[in-house]
Motif scaffolding. Structure first.
Motif, PDB file in Angstrom:
ATOM      1  N   PHE A 122       5.598   7.018  -6.846  1.00 54.76           N
ATOM      2  CA  PHE A 122       4.682   6.033  -6.302  1.00 54.76           C
ATOM      3  C   PHE A 122       3.360   6.160  -7.045  1.00 54.76           C
ATOM      4  CE2 PHE A 122       3.195   9.735  -4.093  1.00 54.76           C
ATOM      5  CZ  PHE A 122       1.838   9.517  -3.918  1.00 54.76           C
ATOM      6  N   GLY A 123       2.595   5.112  -7.015  1.00 54.23           N
ATOM      7  CA  GLY A 123       1.273   5.103  -7.621  1.00 54.23           C
ATOM      8  C   GLY A 123       0.726   3.697  -7.646  1.00 54.23           C
ATOM      9  N   GLY A 179      -0.393   1.883  -5.372  1.00 55.69           N
ATOM     10  CA  GLY A 179       0.020   1.051  -4.253  1.00 55.69           C
ATOM     11  C   GLY A 179       1.451   0.572  -4.299  1.00 55.69           C
ATOM     12  N   SER A 180       2.223   0.999  -5.294  1.00 56.32           N
ATOM     13  CA  SER A 180       3.632   0.607  -5.414  1.00 56.32           C
ATOM     14  C   SER A 180       4.511   1.842  -5.423  1.00 56.32           C
ATOM     15  CB  SER A 180       3.855  -0.169  -6.717  1.00 56.32           C
ATOM     16  OG  SER A 180       3.124  -1.357  -6.714  1.00 56.32           O
ATOM     17  N   LEU A 181       5.773   1.627  -5.116  1.00 60.11           N
ATOM     18  CA  LEU A 181       6.735   2.723  -5.239  1.00 60.11           C
ATOM     19  C   LEU A 181       7.995   2.199  -5.895  1.00 60.11           C
ATOM     20  CD1 LEU A 181       9.275   2.627  -3.019  1.00 60.11           C
ATOM     21  CD2 LEU A 181       7.495   3.308  -1.467  1.00 60.11           C
ATOM     22  N   ASP A 207       0.832  -1.203   0.000  1.00 62.22           N
ATOM     23  CA  ASP A 207       0.000   0.000   0.000  1.00 62.22           C
ATOM     24  C   ASP A 207       0.865   1.251   0.000  1.00 62.22           C
ATOM     25  OD1 ASP A 207      -2.377  -1.443   0.086  1.00 62.22           O
ATOM     26  OD2 ASP A 207      -2.245  -1.683   2.253  1.00 62.22           O
ATOM     27  N   ALA A 208       1.858   1.301  -0.861  1.00 59.63           N
ATOM     28  CA  ALA A 208       2.772   2.443  -0.891  1.00 59.63           C
ATOM     29  C   ALA A 208       2.001   3.712  -1.237  1.00 59.63           C
ATOM     30  CB  ALA A 208       3.885   2.207  -1.898  1.00 59.63           C
ATOM     31  N   ASP A 209       2.313   4.758  -0.518  1.00 59.45           N
ATOM     32  CA  ASP A 209       1.699   6.052  -0.748  1.00 59.45           C
ATOM     33  C   ASP A 209       2.762   7.130  -0.572  1.00 59.45           C
ATOM     34  OD1 ASP A 209       2.111   6.093   2.005  1.00 59.45           O
ATOM     35  OD2 ASP A 209      -0.012   6.137   2.520  1.00 59.45           O
ATOM     36  N   ALA A 210       2.338   8.377  -0.574  1.00 62.09           N
ATOM     37  CA  ALA A 210       3.293   9.479  -0.452  1.00 62.09           C
ATOM     38  C   ALA A 210       4.076   9.395   0.858  1.00 62.09           C
ATOM     39  CB  ALA A 210       2.571  10.824  -0.556  1.00 62.09           C
ATOM     40  N   ALA A 211       3.418   8.994   1.933  1.00 59.06           N
ATOM     41  CA  ALA A 211       4.105   8.884   3.221  1.00 59.06           C
ATOM     42  C   ALA A 211       5.188   7.804   3.168  1.00 59.06           C
ATOM     43  CB  ALA A 211       3.103   8.577   4.337  1.00 59.06           C
ATOM     44  N   ALA A 212       4.901   6.686   2.516  1.00 60.72           N
ATOM     45  CA  ALA A 212       5.896   5.620   2.389  1.00 60.72           C
ATOM     46  C   ALA A 212       7.076   6.088   1.548  1.00 60.72           C
ATOM     47  CB  ALA A 212       5.265   4.368   1.781  1.00 60.72           C
ATOM     48  N   ARG A 244       8.071   9.150   1.137  1.00 57.98           N
ATOM     49  CA  ARG A 244       8.806  10.134   1.933  1.00 57.98           C
ATOM     50  C   ARG A 244       9.715   9.434   2.939  1.00 57.98           C
ATOM     51  NH1 ARG A 244       6.637  13.057   6.531  1.00 57.98           N
ATOM     52  NH2 ARG A 244       8.161  14.600   7.078  1.00 57.98           N
TER      53      ARG A 244
END
Length: 157
Positions: A130-131, A133-135, A105-110, A112
């Motif tokens: 990221f996008g 759910g992946s980064l 569930d990768a997002d902007a916080a992950a 960062r």
């Protein structure tokens, strides 16, 4: 603006301090001096404490998603890209860069968190996104193993 509003605005300009307030690991006097907000240090300290009380608690990333490493990235056709940013399209089997990818569930916080961890590990990042759910972060080939460990560490919490 009020001193409290000025203090909140100053904190938001420094995400590391925002996270530290949320995590409860701040020396408020040192933070007040660092922020350089107009006002008495004790008043800024009080504003920081009140602001910290209103913030949501810091949450470490959840269970670590699978992290993979793929070497040999280089510039190529955007239709085949693993990562495209502006005019840069990085495709497999075309160069000497290495991609570190993470699902879950990768997002902007992950992202960062990952970029911060790579910075403290002194691993230069060539590109990142990221996008869905992946980064992905792209580094030089020789930095690949260090980047892999740093990304795993960042996402493990």
């Amino acid at each position: 603006m009020t001193l409290a509003a000025d203090t909140r605005e100053a904190v938001r300009r420094h995400p590391f301090l925002f996270d530290a307030l949320r995590a409860g690991v701040v020396n408020y006097s040192a933070a007040a001096r660092f922020l350089n907000v107009d006002g008495e240090t004790d008043a800024v300290v009080a504003a920081l404490r009140r602001f910290a009380e209103d913030l949501p608690e810091y949450e470490r990333p959840g269970s670590a998603p699978p992290v993979n490493m793929q070497s040999g990235l280089g510039e190529g056709d955007p239709a085949d890209a693993l990562l495209a940013v502006g005019d840069l399209a990085l495709v497999p089997d075309s160069g000497s860069l290495t991609a570190i990818t993470a699902g879950g569930d990768a997002d902007a916080a992950a992202l960062r968190q990952v970029l911060g961890r790579l910075e403290t590990a002194e691993v230069p990042v060539e590109a990142a996104a990221f996008g869905g759910g992946s980064l992905v972060v792209v580094v030089g080939r020789r930095s690949g193993p260090d980047a892999l460990r740093a990304v795993e560490d960042a996402l493990a919490g």
